[in-house]
Design an enzyme around this catalytic site. Structure first.
Site, PDB file in Angstrom:
ATOM      1  N   PHE A 112       0.873  -1.177   0.000  1.00  0.00           N
ATOM      2  CA  PHE A 112       0.000   0.000   0.000  1.00  0.00           C
ATOM      3  C   PHE A 112       0.907   1.222   0.000  1.00  0.00           C
ATOM      4  CE2 PHE A 112      -2.724   3.085   2.336  1.00  0.00           C
ATOM      5  CZ  PHE A 112      -3.941   2.941   1.672  1.00  0.00           C
ATOM      6  N   GLU A 118      -0.283   4.304   9.427  1.00  0.00           N
ATOM      7  CA  GLU A 118      -1.732   4.372   9.165  1.00  0.00           C
ATOM      8  C   GLU A 118      -2.389   5.523   9.930  1.00  0.00           C
ATOM      9  OE1 GLU A 118      -3.964   0.711   8.868  1.00  0.00           O
ATOM     10  OE2 GLU A 118      -2.119  -0.423   8.503  1.00  0.00           O
TER      11      GLU A 118
END
Length: 390
Positions: free
Chosen positions: A115, A366
């Site tokens: 990601f 995150e």
């Protein structure tokens, strides 16, 4: 299912996962090279049927998997989570062709996903990313569709602090397709690692899994590589993070529980001052506080995951709360456990030495803890505005 309890079958499944992690995954993890993708470990996650569950289960099951694996083998937990984080946008927003090609390979551990959101100048402020997707061509033949919109781009710029880079087989990449549009000008692309112009380098990080930087030198992408719709990639990113943020909390809870279990055993057995460490009120109260915070974090994680699975409107707030509270709790619990163990906890190879290194990063990735507080405050004031408008 109530948000604050587990069914007996779920409890049994968690126990099974902890046993599998200790017996089959930890030996593979111990053979891995720090900072490199452990492909045998990922393949074993596929053989055990855990990777396919990333695409067939909800947030609650994802949290149960991550907490259970983290309790016994943090490397296995992280390998599973990174496969899910990198491939979830393909599962949720990919074309049929993208799904057919990549998801079975991710599920059996043959393909490594990543990601790629963060950049050197855009870590927590994801809407400020600058990796440029410039139209490649001026007419329908050379890169515009019949309505004058691009259907081919060239990616130019950098990504940084990308887990599984530079060893992943494909990257979910977020690039700016419209300048000056903030979050509304970002597009998500599926970029195979062998695409011309894409190079990477490893970063020496406080992490057992690979973290690297990516360089895009006019990397070609087309509409066939878009995940979702052009200029709507920020929704792809935030939707993925809303699912995975509670499960980061579950990872943290698993580490906290492992530290708590080790501390209970140690303080109950350790001779000190004419008795056991657990006989000292100061020690017993610290252990009680560790257990209290761990259980509170677990309940918050479960509540956020259940909210996601039920389609609740307050998922961003709950996800941020769960990620924030659980990761901060794990830091406290692991630190306290190390203090109660004394010097032995700092010895290379000790469980707490390992957890102490692992527990720091989740407070940053995150969305750092400060970002989560910002999200919580924003959502609270939005709820207030909605109430006042009624």
């Amino acid at each position: 299912m109530p948000a604050f309890s587990l069914e007996p079958a779920q409890t049994a499944w968690c126990a099974e996962l902890r046993a599998l992690a200790a017996e089959r995954l930890r030996p593979l993890a111990e053979k891995g090279e720090p900072g490199r993708v452990n492909r045998p470990l990922v393949a074993e996650l596929g053989r055990l049927g855990l990777l396919p569950r990333l695409f067939t289960s909800g947030a609650v099951d994802l949290c149960l998997m991550r907490e259970s694996l983290a309790h016994a083998c943090t490397e296995a937990e992280t390998a599973l989570a990174l496969q899910g984080l990198g491939a979830h946008p393909v599962h949720a927003h990919g074309t049929p062709a993208q799904r057919r090609h990549w998801l079975p390979r991710v599920a059996d551990g043959a393909a490594i996903a990543a990601f790629a959101l963060s950049e050197p100048g855009a870590g927590s402020d994801a809407a400020a990313l600058s990796l440029a997707a410039e139209p490649d061509g001026r007419d329908a033949k050379d890169g515009l569709d019949g309505q004058g919109r691009p259907n081919r781009w060239r990616l130019t710029g950098e990504k940084c602090w990308i887990s599984n880079a530079p060893e992943a087989d494909f990257y979910t990449v977020f690039a700016r397709t419209t300048t000056g549009a903030g979050a509304r000008g970002v597009t998500a692309f599926l970029v195979p690692a062998d695409r011309p112009g894409l190079t990477g380098s490893a970063l020496d990080m406080l992490s057992p899994h690979p973290v690297g930087a990516l360089r895009f030198d006019a990397v070609p992408v087309t509409m066939d590589d878009v995940l979702g719709e052009p200029d709507r990639g920020f929704r792809v990113a935030m939707g993925t993070l809303n699912l995975f943020r509670p499960s980061v909390g579950a990872f943290a809870v698993g580490m906290a529980q492992a530290a708590l279990d080790a501390t209970l055993a140690h303080t109950a057995q350790r001779d000190a001052f004419g008795g056991k460490l657990s006989d000292l009120q100061a020690v017993a109260h610290q252990v009680a506080e560790m257990a209290l915070r761990t259980e509170a974090a677990r309940l918050m994680v479960h509540a956020a995951a259940a909210a996601y699975d039920s389609g609740a409107t307050d998922v961003p707030k709950r996800a941020a709360m769960a990620k924030l509270f659980a990761t901060e709790t794990a830091q406290y619990v692991v630190d306290t456990a190390a203090q109660l163990h004394g010097a032995r906890a700092l010895q290379r190879g000790h469980l707490l030495e390992h957890l102490y290194r692992e527990v720091r990063a989740p407070r940053i990735y995150e969305g750092a803890s400060e970002v989560q507080r910002g999200i919580i405050a924003r959502e609270l004031y939005a709820e207030l505005a909605d109430l006042e408008a009624r």
